[in-house]
Design a protein around this motif. Structure first.
Motif, mmCIF file in Angstrom:
data_model
loop_
_atom_site.group_PDB
_atom_site.id
_atom_site.type_symbol
_atom_site.label_atom_id
_atom_site.label_comp_id
_atom_site.label_asym_id
_atom_site.label_seq_id
_atom_site.Cartn_x
_atom_site.Cartn_y
_atom_site.Cartn_z
ATOM 1 N N ILE A 1 0.982 -1.303 -0.080
ATOM 2 C CA ILE A 1 -0.053 -0.035 -0.026
ATOM 3 C C ILE A 1 0.902 1.280 0.003
ATOM 4 N N ASP A 2 1.796 1.168 0.693
ATOM 5 C CA ASP A 2 2.628 2.545 0.902
ATOM 6 C C ASP A 2 3.380 2.487 -0.622
ATOM 7 N N SER A 3 3.982 1.279 -1.197
ATOM 8 C CA SER A 3 4.550 1.701 -2.341
ATOM 9 C C SER A 3 3.462 2.144 -3.560
ATOM 10 N N ILE A 4 2.399 1.559 -3.588
ATOM 11 C CA ILE A 4 1.223 2.088 -4.537
ATOM 12 C C ILE A 4 1.152 3.648 -4.135
ATOM 13 N N ARG A 5 1.007 4.110 -3.255
ATOM 14 C CA ARG A 5 0.942 5.732 -2.977
ATOM 15 C C ARG A 5 2.265 6.306 -3.616
ATOM 16 N N ARG A 6 3.500 5.858 -2.976
ATOM 17 C CA ARG A 6 4.530 6.443 -3.686
ATOM 18 C C ARG A 6 4.728 6.420 -5.103
ATOM 19 N N ASP B 1 4.944 10.189 -6.606
ATOM 20 C CA ASP B 1 6.135 10.588 -7.437
ATOM 21 C C ASP B 1 6.094 10.533 -8.815
ATOM 22 N N ASN B 2 4.909 10.040 -9.555
ATOM 23 C CA ASN B 2 4.927 10.240 -10.834
ATOM 24 C C ASN B 2 4.010 11.094 -11.412
ATOM 25 N N PHE C 1 4.413 -0.056 -12.968
ATOM 26 C CA PHE C 1 3.738 0.130 -11.505
ATOM 27 C C PHE C 1 3.925 -1.176 -10.605
ATOM 28 N N VAL C 2 3.568 -2.250 -11.287
ATOM 29 C CA VAL C 2 3.770 -3.575 -10.572
ATOM 30 C C VAL C 2 5.336 -3.792 -10.370
ATOM 31 N N THR C 3 6.003 -3.587 -11.200
ATOM 32 C CA THR C 3 7.575 -4.006 -11.135
ATOM 33 C C THR C 3 7.960 -3.122 -9.921
ATOM 34 N N PHE C 4 7.507 -1.950 -9.671
ATOM 35 C CA PHE C 4 7.892 -0.999 -8.575
ATOM 36 C C PHE C 4 7.402 -1.663 -7.302
ATOM 37 N N ILE C 5 6.259 -2.008 -7.251
ATOM 38 C CA ILE C 5 5.730 -2.466 -5.871
ATOM 39 C C ILE C 5 6.662 -3.829 -5.549
#
Ligand code: ATP
Ligand code: MN
Length: 505
Positions: free
Chosen positions: A143-148, A152-153, A247-251
Motif C-alpha cells: 500500500i505504501d509503494s502504491i501511493r509512492r 512520485d509520478n 507500477f507492478v514492477t515498482f511494488i
C-alpha cells in the motif's frame, strides 16, 4: 497492571544492542522448557526473540512463574543481548528479570495447526500468528509503494465517493443500501468519477475499499476489497500497459527490499519475483483463445495431471509415515508437531485432489472455448500457469466487457482493454481500458447494455466538453498480495475479510 516504561527496546532494534542489557515488552509466543533452562519466544509486533532463562540466573520464584506462563501472556523481559544466528531473528536475550503484565491461560490457538474455519472465527487472535503478521507487513509495503509510485509520478489523489447512484460494473454485483428511503449502491469502482477528475488534473488516482456482491465463492473474490485506480488523460492502450508494468514492477521491488524475511517465512518464491521486470508478455484475446484451444494447452494440462498424481502419491506416503510415527512413544511437543504437520499435509492433499478432479473439466472448457465469451477463472489460470512473468491479455470482444470501454476503431468487434494476469496460476490482478471518448458511441453502448441513460448524463458530459483520449485501470490489493506471498486464498490477505457466505468478525 504495570506499564512498561519508555526504556524498552524493540526486537527489531536488537542488532544495535549486542552486549547490552535491555528490556523487551511483548507477548509470549511460544515456550519450551528443558529442565534448568527455559526458552521463551517473545513477540513484540516488530519481530520474534528467543529469551533464555536459566535456573539460578533469575530469581527462583520467577523461574517457576515463567515455566507455567501461558501462551500470549503479556510481559516485559530483561536480559543481555547476544548474537545467535541459529535463533529466530538472529539475536537472543539471556534473561535476568521479567515482569508479567497480564497472564493468559488456555489461549485457543495453540502451536498445533487448526482448520481454516476455526482460524477465521478467531481472526481477532489469529492476527497474532507469524503468517498473518508477515502478510500484514507485506500489505503495508504494498500500500505504501502504491501511493509512492503515483505520488512520485505526477498523479493527484482524488477520493471518490463510496455511495453511488449507478453501476460502474455489472449491475448484478451491486450492494444496495437504503439512502433516506431511496436506493443507493456501495461503489464497485471509482472510475467514472475519476474520469471527471482526470479532465481537471490530467493524471489522477483513487484508492479505497470497493464493494461487489459476488455471488460465487472463489479464492479470488471478496465482497469488500481494496482497489487502486489510476486514470490518465491523453493516453492510449500501449501507454496504459507500460504504466501498469512499471507500477507492478515498482511494488515488487519495494516488497523484495523491505520484506525479504517475511517473504521467506511465508515460503514465497522470491527468486521468481526477482525476475519480474518489464516488458511483461503481451497477448491479444484472440491469441489467448488460440492458445487455450490449441495442442500446446492440451499437452500442458495432460502433463500437469500426471504431475498432480505424483504429488498425490508423495503426500499419501508421507501422511502414512507420520501416522505410523504417531503410534510410538513421543513427548507432547513431538506429538503436537506431527499433528500440525498432518493437518498441513491433509489440506495439501485435499487441494491436490480438487485439482486432479478439476483438470479434465478445465481442459474441456479450454478446448471448447468460443471466441466472444469472457475468459473464465480457469482459462485465466491456465494462461497464467503457462507463463513465468505477468501476461497482458488485450482486445477482448466488446460485448463481453463493460460499457465504458473504447471500441477499437480498426476492429469494431473488440475493445481497447486489457487484463493483467499474474504468473504461476494466480490469475487476474488488474483490469483496465481506454475509455470510449465519443459521445454517440458511448450513448449507444449504455443503451445496448440496458443501462438507464439519464443516470449517466454527467458522465456523457465529459464527452461533450473537451473530450480527450484517456484511460486507466484498477489493481486489486488482496490479489496482488496473494500472488507475492504465495497465499492460495485472498481472504488471508486482508485483516478482516468479508466473504459471500460469511462475515466472521
Ligand atoms: P473478475 O473477472 O476476476 O471478477 P473483474 O473483471 O470483475 O475481475 P475488474 O472489474 O477489472 O475485475 O476490477 C479490477 C481488479 O479488482 C481486478 O483485476 C481484481 O484485482 C480486483 N477485483 C475485482 N473483483 C474483486 C473481488 N471480488 N475481490 C477481490 N478483488 C477483486
Ligand atoms: Mn468480477
Amino acid at each position: 497492571m504495570t506499564m512498561p516504561n519508555s526504556s524498552t527496546t524493540y526486537i527489531s532494534q536488537l542488532k544495535d544492542s549486542v552486549g547490552q542489557n535491555v528490556t523487551l515488552a511483548g507477548w509470549l509466543h511460544n515456550s519450551r522448557s528443558s529442565g534448568k533452562i527455559q526458552f521463551l519466544i517473545v513477540r513484540d509486533g516488530t519481530g520474534l526473540c528467543q529469551c533464555v532463562a536459566e535456573k539460578g540466573k533469575v530469581p527462583d520464584e520467577l523461574f517457576e512463574h515463567l515455566k507455567r506462563l501461558g501462551q500470549e501472556s503479556s510481559l516485559t523481559i530483561t536480559g543481555t543481548v547476544r548474537k545467535e544466528s541459529r535463533s529466530v531473528g538472529g539475536y537472543e536475550l539471556a534473561v535476568t528479570d521479567a515482569q508479567i503484565i497480564s497472564p493468559a491461560e488456555d489461549y485457543p490457538i495453540s502451536p498445533k495447526s487448526h482448520g481454516i474455519d476455526f482460524l477465521l472465527k478467531n481472526r481477532h487472535l489469529h492476527l497474532r500468528s507469524q503468517r498473518q503478521w508477515c502478510i500484514g507487513k507485506i500489505r503495508h509495503t504494498v500500500i505504501d509503494s502504491i501511493r509512492r509510485f503515483f505520488n512520485d509520478n505526477g498523479f493527484t489523489l482524488i477520493d471518490t465517493p463510496i455511495f453511488s447512484a449507478a453501476a460502474g460494473e455489472e449491475e448484478q454485483t451491486l450492494f444496495e443500501v437504503d439512502y433516506f428511503g431511496s436506493p443507493m449502491y456501495l461503489t464497485q469502482t471509482g472510475q467514472l468519477h475519476l474520469e471527471a477528475a482526470a479532465m481537471s488534473f490530467g493524471r489522477v488516482y483513487c484508492f479505497g475499499p470497493t464493494f461487489r456482491a459476488e455471488k460465487s465463492k472463489t479464492r479470488r473474490h471478496l465482497t469488500e476489497f481494496w482497489m487502486v485506480e489510476p486514470e490518465v488523460a491523453f493516453i492510449d492502450l500501449d501507454g496504459l500497459l507500460e504504466l501498469a508494468e512499471n507500477f507492478v514492477t515498482f511494488i515488487i521491488a519495494q516488497v523484495l527490499q523491505d520484506n525479504k524475511s517475511q517473504l521467506e517465512t511465508l515460503g514465497a518464491d522470491t527468486a521468481a519475483l526477482e525476475k519480474i521486470k518489464p516488458p511483461f508478455y503481451r497477448l491479444t484475446y484472440t491469441e489467448a483463445v488460440d492458445i487455450l484451444t490449441g495442442e500446446k494447452t492440451k499437452k500442458f494440462l495432460a502433463y500437469q495431471l500426471e504431475d498432480l498424481k505424483k504429488q498425490k502419491q508423495q503426500l499419501e506416503t508421507k501422511i502414512a509415515e507420520l501416522e505410523e510415527q504417531q503410534k510410538g512413544q513421543l513427548k507432547q511437543w513431538q506429538q503436537d508437531k506431527i499433528a500440525a504437520e498432518l493437518i498441513e499435509l491433509n489440506s495439501d492433499l485435499a487441494e491436490v485432489n480438487t485439482r486432479i478432479e478439476n483438470n479434465p473439466k478445465h481442459a474441456k472448457l479450454a478446448a471448447e472455448f468460443q471466441w466472444g465469451k469472457d475468459l473464465g477463472g480457469s482459462d485465466e489460470t491456465i494462461i497464467s500457469q503457462m507463463h513465468d512473468k505477468p501476461v497482458f491479455v488485450t482486445h477482448y470482444p466488446k460485448e463481453a466487457k463493460a460499457f465504458y470501454m473504447k471500441t477499437d476503431r480498426d476492429n469494431e468487434k473488440v475493445a481497447l482493454n486489457f487484463d493483467l494476469l499474474a504468473p504461476a496460476g494466480f490469475g487476474e490482478i488488474i483490469g483496465g481500458s481506454v475509455r470510449e471518448d465519443d459521445y454517440d458511441l458511448l450513448l449507444d453502448r449504455i443503451k445496448a447494455q440496458g443501462l438507464i441513460a439519464e443516470n449517466y448524463d454527467w458522465y456523457l458530459d465529459l464527452r461533450k466538453y473537451g473530450s480527450v483520449p484517456h484511460g486507466g485501470f484498477g489493481l486489486g490489493v488482496e490479489r496482488t498480495i496473494a500472488w507475492l506471498t504465495g497465499e492460495k486464498h485472498i481472504r488471508q490477505c486482508i485483516a478482516f475479510p468479508r466473504l459471500m457466505d460469511k462475515i466472521y468478525i
